[in-house]
Write an enzyme that holds these catalytic residues in place. Sequence first.
Site, PDB file in Angstrom:
ATOM      1  N   GLN A   1      -7.036   9.147  -1.940  1.00  0.00           N
ATOM      2  CA  GLN A   1      -6.781   9.907  -3.275  1.00  0.00           C
ATOM      3  C   GLN A   1      -7.172  11.325  -2.428  1.00  0.00           C
ATOM      4  OE1 GLN A   1      -6.067   9.691  -6.378  1.00  0.00           O
ATOM      5  NE2 GLN A   1      -6.248   7.908  -7.067  1.00  0.00           N
TER       6      GLN A   1
ATOM      7  N   LYS B   1       1.358   7.235  -3.849  1.00  0.00           N
ATOM      8  CA  LYS B   1       0.405   7.980  -3.832  1.00  0.00           C
ATOM      9  C   LYS B   1       0.291   9.060  -3.294  1.00  0.00           C
ATOM     10  CE  LYS B   1      -3.549   5.209  -5.236  1.00  0.00           C
ATOM     11  NZ  LYS B   1      -3.719   5.170  -6.914  1.00  0.00           N
TER      12      LYS B   1
ATOM     13  N   HIS C   1     -13.518   2.557  -6.053  1.00  0.00           N
ATOM     14  CA  HIS C   1     -12.626   1.891  -6.537  1.00  0.00           C
ATOM     15  C   HIS C   1     -12.096   0.372  -6.618  1.00  0.00           C
ATOM     16  CE1 HIS C   1      -8.388   0.584  -7.488  1.00  0.00           C
ATOM     17  NE2 HIS C   1      -7.921   1.653  -7.894  1.00  0.00           N
TER      18      HIS C   1
ATOM     19  N   ASP D   1     -11.685   4.970   2.382  1.00  0.00           N
ATOM     20  CA  ASP D   1     -10.871   5.046   1.480  1.00  0.00           C
ATOM     21  C   ASP D   1      -9.520   5.792   1.279  1.00  0.00           C
ATOM     22  OD1 ASP D   1      -8.955   4.745  -0.846  1.00  0.00           O
ATOM     23  OD2 ASP D   1     -10.656   3.538  -1.615  1.00  0.00           O
TER      24      ASP D   1
ATOM     25  N   CYS E   1     -10.281   1.448 -13.070  1.00  0.00           N
ATOM     26  CA  CYS E   1     -11.155   0.911 -11.751  1.00  0.00           C
ATOM     27  C   CYS E   1     -11.696   0.630 -11.136  1.00  0.00           C
ATOM     28  CB  CYS E   1      -9.164   0.500 -10.916  1.00  0.00           C
ATOM     29  SG  CYS E   1      -7.844   0.240 -11.190  1.00  0.00           S
TER      30      CYS E   1
HETATM   31  N1  PMP Z   1      -8.562   3.536  -3.731  1.00  0.00           N
HETATM   32  C1  PMP Z   1      -8.507   4.434  -4.781  1.00  0.00           C
HETATM   33  C2  PMP Z   1      -9.934   5.883  -4.270  1.00  0.00           C
HETATM   34  C3  PMP Z   1      -7.746   4.652  -5.607  1.00  0.00           C
HETATM   35  O1  PMP Z   1      -7.586   5.292  -6.172  1.00  0.00           O
HETATM   36  C4  PMP Z   1      -6.789   3.240  -5.270  1.00  0.00           C
HETATM   37  C5  PMP Z   1      -5.116   3.760  -6.272  1.00  0.00           C
HETATM   38  N2  PMP Z   1      -6.178   3.666  -7.661  1.00  0.00           N
HETATM   39  C6  PMP Z   1      -6.920   2.208  -4.596  1.00  0.00           C
HETATM   40  C7  PMP Z   1      -8.517   2.500  -3.860  1.00  0.00           C
HETATM   41  C8  PMP Z   1      -6.016   1.016  -4.618  1.00  0.00           C
HETATM   42  O2  PMP Z   1      -4.797   1.695  -3.818  1.00  0.00           O
HETATM   43  P1  PMP Z   1      -3.410   0.438  -4.743  1.00  0.00           P
HETATM   44  O3  PMP Z   1      -3.551   0.303  -5.786  1.00  0.00           O
HETATM   45  O4  PMP Z   1      -1.933   1.542  -3.647  1.00  0.00           O
HETATM   46  O5  PMP Z   1      -3.956  -0.496  -3.290  1.00  0.00           O
END
Ligand code: PMP
Length: 407
Positions: A204, A227, A124, A201, A365
């Site tokens: 997910q 999430k 991401h 990270d 993203c």
């Molecule tokens: N890493 C991953 C794998 C994600 O899916 C996301 C959210 N789409 C993020 C990081 C970022 O999370 P946040 O926007 O809640 O900080």
Amino acid sequence: PAIRTLEEIRKDFPLLEREMNGQPLAFLDSAASSQKPNAVIQKIARYYEQEHANVHRGVYQISQEATTAFEEARELARELINAPSAEEVIFVRGTTEGINLVASSYSRKFIQQGDAVLITAMEHHSNIVPWQMACEAQGAELRVAPINDAGELLLEELYAMLDDKVKMVALTHVSNSMGTINPVKSIISRAHTLGIPVLVDGAQAIPHMKVDVQELDADFYTFSGHKMFGPTGVGILYGKREWLDAMPPYHGGGEMIKTVTFEKTTYNELPHKFEAGTPDIAGVIGLGEAIRYMNSIGHGRIQEHEHNLLAYATEALSQIEGLRIIGTAQDKASVVSFIVDGVHPYDLGALLDKQGIAVRTGHHCTQPLMDRFGIPGTVRASLAFYNNQTDIDRLVAGVKRALNMLR
Ligand code: PMP
């Protein structure tokens, strides 16, 4: 207690009862942000109605109650990921801030000119850009481990990129765009043979599977409350004490200090050293309640239900002519991403919206990952434990109907 049915569980989520464009809602975008159960919504309301005061400061009863509720949430988070101690559980705004904290603070102390950071091709943006910024600041190199056409990491290539220049490996546990589950335990173990710490990270992973940071031996593990059925604006960074103690503070301000004079400040103990300023108290307490709620459903049940639903969705979507699933890894969780020949993902998403089906379209993203596949984006349906077979049936029928209109 008796096992609750899926229909009963769905009733815990008021938003799932909404209509969208005159149709019952099929919510298939939980990877972007999940919906919230009544327990969480009510916990936050009650906090503001009855229990609000700043934490860690007041001598009066309400402040102490707020502090107790806040620290209870930390303990729930510790238990959720089996962290050795609650002091290693830092409240942050979300995964993005968790990664930025480590990239900024760790790199200032431990990454020098000529060093390297290793990430992967499926990260991401929030696990790419902070490392790019840190590498730029320190004069270090960013290495990117490649993937195969199924969206799986090429482990031999990744291992070949590890050498004594690499000072950090940062990778996602589960890909938000493809659902690939990475073998993080093996990668961590390999990195540790060279003394390299690993940040995972977990944005997910946490909503879908049981995670044990000690079993993984992760040095850092970060995830977002919103999430995992909790509120927005709050998340967790777990870090091993040896690293967190050695790293300089990220933000300066109240709460993170022990003593302050104009000449010199000394810093507070963990976790406060990394929690400058008034935290998102309501968010933290709501997150604690979300963890209680997830525990009441049970990780085993969540995993099994989503696994079956993902297989069902994959099978049904694969039957559609011209549809190609992006991300066909052996080991997958909760996401089915696809493109259809000659159809822009956005057009498909918009026609699904008209039918009450909420999916996400675009690059999610992960622009470099889309470039790797040579596509502008995908349509992504992502699951949570509250989704049912009807949601999938409606998605499949909705895609077919949309394609009849577009083709
Ligand atoms: N890493 C991953 C794998 C994600 O899916 C996301 C959210 N789409 C993020 C990081 C970022 O999370 P946040 O926007 O809640 O900080």
